[in-house]
Design a protein around this motif. Structure first.
Motif, short mmCIF file in Angstrom:
data_model
loop_
_atom_site.label_atom_id
_atom_site.label_comp_id
_atom_site.label_asym_id
_atom_site.label_seq_id
_atom_site.Cartn_x
_atom_site.Cartn_y
_atom_site.Cartn_z
N THR A 17 20.03 -32.62 15.58
CA THR A 17 20.77 -33.03 16.77
C THR A 17 20.46 -34.50 17.05
O THR A 17 19.30 -34.90 17.04
CB THR A 17 20.37 -32.18 17.99
N ASP A 18 21.49 -35.29 17.29
CA ASP A 18 21.31 -36.69 17.67
C ASP A 18 20.78 -36.72 19.09
O ASP A 18 21.47 -36.27 20.02
CB ASP A 18 22.65 -37.42 17.57
N PRO A 19 19.58 -37.24 19.31
CA PRO A 19 19.01 -37.24 20.66
C PRO A 19 19.77 -38.13 21.64
O PRO A 19 19.70 -37.92 22.85
CB PRO A 19 17.58 -37.74 20.46
N ARG A 20 20.53 -39.09 21.13
CA ARG A 20 21.28 -39.98 22.01
C ARG A 20 22.52 -39.32 22.57
O ARG A 20 22.89 -39.56 23.72
CB ARG A 20 21.68 -41.25 21.26
N THR A 21 23.17 -38.47 21.75
CA THR A 21 24.44 -37.88 22.16
C THR A 21 24.40 -36.37 22.34
O THR A 21 25.30 -35.79 22.92
CB THR A 21 25.54 -38.19 21.13
N GLY A 22 23.35 -35.74 21.79
CA GLY A 22 23.26 -34.29 21.83
C GLY A 22 24.17 -33.62 20.80
O GLY A 22 24.28 -32.40 20.75
N GLN A 23 24.81 -34.41 19.95
CA GLN A 23 25.75 -33.90 18.96
C GLN A 23 25.00 -33.42 17.71
O GLN A 23 24.06 -34.05 17.26
CB GLN A 23 26.73 -35.01 18.58
N ASP A 24 25.46 -32.27 17.16
CA ASP A 24 24.89 -31.79 15.90
C ASP A 24 25.24 -32.76 14.78
O ASP A 24 26.31 -33.38 14.79
CB ASP A 24 25.45 -30.41 15.54
N LEU A 25 24.33 -32.90 13.82
CA LEU A 25 24.59 -33.76 12.68
C LEU A 25 23.91 -33.18 11.44
O LEU A 25 23.04 -32.33 11.54
CB LEU A 25 24.12 -35.19 12.93
N VAL A 26 24.36 -33.64 10.30
CA VAL A 26 23.76 -33.26 9.02
C VAL A 26 23.04 -34.49 8.48
O VAL A 26 23.64 -35.56 8.37
CB VAL A 26 24.82 -32.78 8.01
N LEU A 27 21.78 -34.33 8.17
CA LEU A 27 20.97 -35.40 7.60
C LEU A 27 20.81 -35.11 6.12
O LEU A 27 20.28 -34.07 5.74
CB LEU A 27 19.61 -35.44 8.29
N ALA A 28 21.32 -36.01 5.28
CA ALA A 28 21.21 -35.86 3.83
C ALA A 28 20.13 -36.81 3.34
O ALA A 28 20.18 -38.01 3.63
CB ALA A 28 22.54 -36.18 3.16
N MET A 29 19.17 -36.26 2.62
CA MET A 29 18.04 -37.05 2.12
C MET A 29 17.98 -36.94 0.60
O MET A 29 18.04 -35.84 0.06
CB MET A 29 16.73 -36.52 2.71
N PRO A 30 17.84 -38.08 -0.08
CA PRO A 30 17.71 -38.01 -1.54
C PRO A 30 16.36 -37.42 -1.92
O PRO A 30 15.38 -37.57 -1.20
CB PRO A 30 17.80 -39.48 -1.98
N ARG A 31 16.32 -36.71 -3.04
CA ARG A 31 15.08 -36.14 -3.53
C ARG A 31 14.32 -37.12 -4.42
O ARG A 31 13.20 -36.87 -4.81
CB ARG A 31 15.35 -34.85 -4.27
N ALA A 32 14.93 -38.26 -4.72
CA ALA A 32 14.30 -39.27 -5.57
C ALA A 32 13.10 -39.89 -4.84
O ALA A 32 13.10 -40.01 -3.62
CB ALA A 32 15.30 -40.36 -5.92
N GLN A 33 12.12 -40.27 -5.60
CA GLN A 33 10.96 -40.96 -5.04
C GLN A 33 11.35 -42.39 -4.66
O GLN A 33 12.23 -42.99 -5.27
CB GLN A 33 9.82 -40.99 -6.07
N ALA A 34 10.68 -42.93 -3.66
CA ALA A 34 10.98 -44.29 -3.21
C ALA A 34 10.77 -45.30 -4.34
O ALA A 34 11.39 -46.36 -4.36
CB ALA A 34 10.11 -44.64 -2.01
N SER A 35 9.92 -44.98 -5.30
CA SER A 35 9.66 -45.90 -6.41
C SER A 35 10.78 -45.88 -7.45
O SER A 35 10.86 -46.76 -8.30
CB SER A 35 8.34 -45.55 -7.09
N ASP A 36 11.68 -44.89 -7.40
CA ASP A 36 12.79 -44.80 -8.35
C ASP A 36 13.98 -45.58 -7.78
O ASP A 36 14.91 -45.01 -7.23
CB ASP A 36 13.14 -43.33 -8.60
N ARG A 37 13.94 -46.89 -7.95
CA ARG A 37 14.95 -47.78 -7.36
C ARG A 37 16.36 -47.45 -7.84
O ARG A 37 17.30 -47.51 -7.06
CB ARG A 37 14.62 -49.24 -7.69
N ASP A 38 16.52 -47.14 -9.13
CA ASP A 38 17.87 -46.85 -9.65
C ASP A 38 18.47 -45.62 -8.99
O ASP A 38 19.64 -45.62 -8.61
CB ASP A 38 17.82 -46.64 -11.16
N ALA A 39 17.68 -44.57 -8.82
CA ALA A 39 18.18 -43.35 -8.19
C ALA A 39 18.53 -43.60 -6.73
O ALA A 39 19.56 -43.12 -6.24
CB ALA A 39 17.16 -42.23 -8.31
N LEU A 40 17.72 -44.37 -6.02
CA LEU A 40 18.00 -44.65 -4.61
C LEU A 40 19.23 -45.55 -4.45
O LEU A 40 20.02 -45.37 -3.53
CB LEU A 40 16.79 -45.28 -3.94
N GLU A 41 19.38 -46.50 -5.37
CA GLU A 41 20.57 -47.35 -5.32
C GLU A 41 21.83 -46.52 -5.58
O GLU A 41 22.84 -46.69 -4.90
CB GLU A 41 20.46 -48.48 -6.34
#
Length: 65
Positions: A17-41
Motif C-alpha cells: 500500500t502506498d502510504p501517501r495515497t492509501g492505494q494498493d500497489l504491486v512492487l516488482a523487485m529484480p532477483r539479480a544481485q546489485a553487483s550484476d550490472r548487466d541484469a539490473l540494466e
C-alpha cells in the motif's frame, strides 16, 4: 505491510500500500544481485518499456528506482 504475490526466475512481486495515497500497489523487485550490472540494466530497460503501456487490465508503472 507487504505480501508476496509471485516468484519468477528474474523477479518477485509484492502487494503493498502506498502510504501517501492509501492505494494498493504491486512492487516488482529484480532477483539479480546489485553487483550484476548487466541484469539490473536489463531490468530497468524492461521497466521503462512497460511504463509506456496503458491498458486497464495492467498495473501502471508509477516509479522506477
Amino acid at each position: 505491510m507487504l505480501r508476496l504475490l509471485a516468484k519468477r526466475s528474474r523477479s518477485r512481486r509484492w502487494l503493498g500500500t502506498d502510504p501517501r495515497t492509501g492505494q494498493d500497489l504491486v512492487l516488482a523487485m529484480p532477483r539479480a544481485q546489485a553487483s550484476d550490472r548487466d541484469a539490473l540494466e536489463h531490468w530497468q530497460i524492461q521497466a521503462r518499456q512497460a511504463s509506456r503501456i496503458d491498458h486497464p487490465a495492467l498495473a501502471q508503472v508509477v516509479e522506477l528506482g
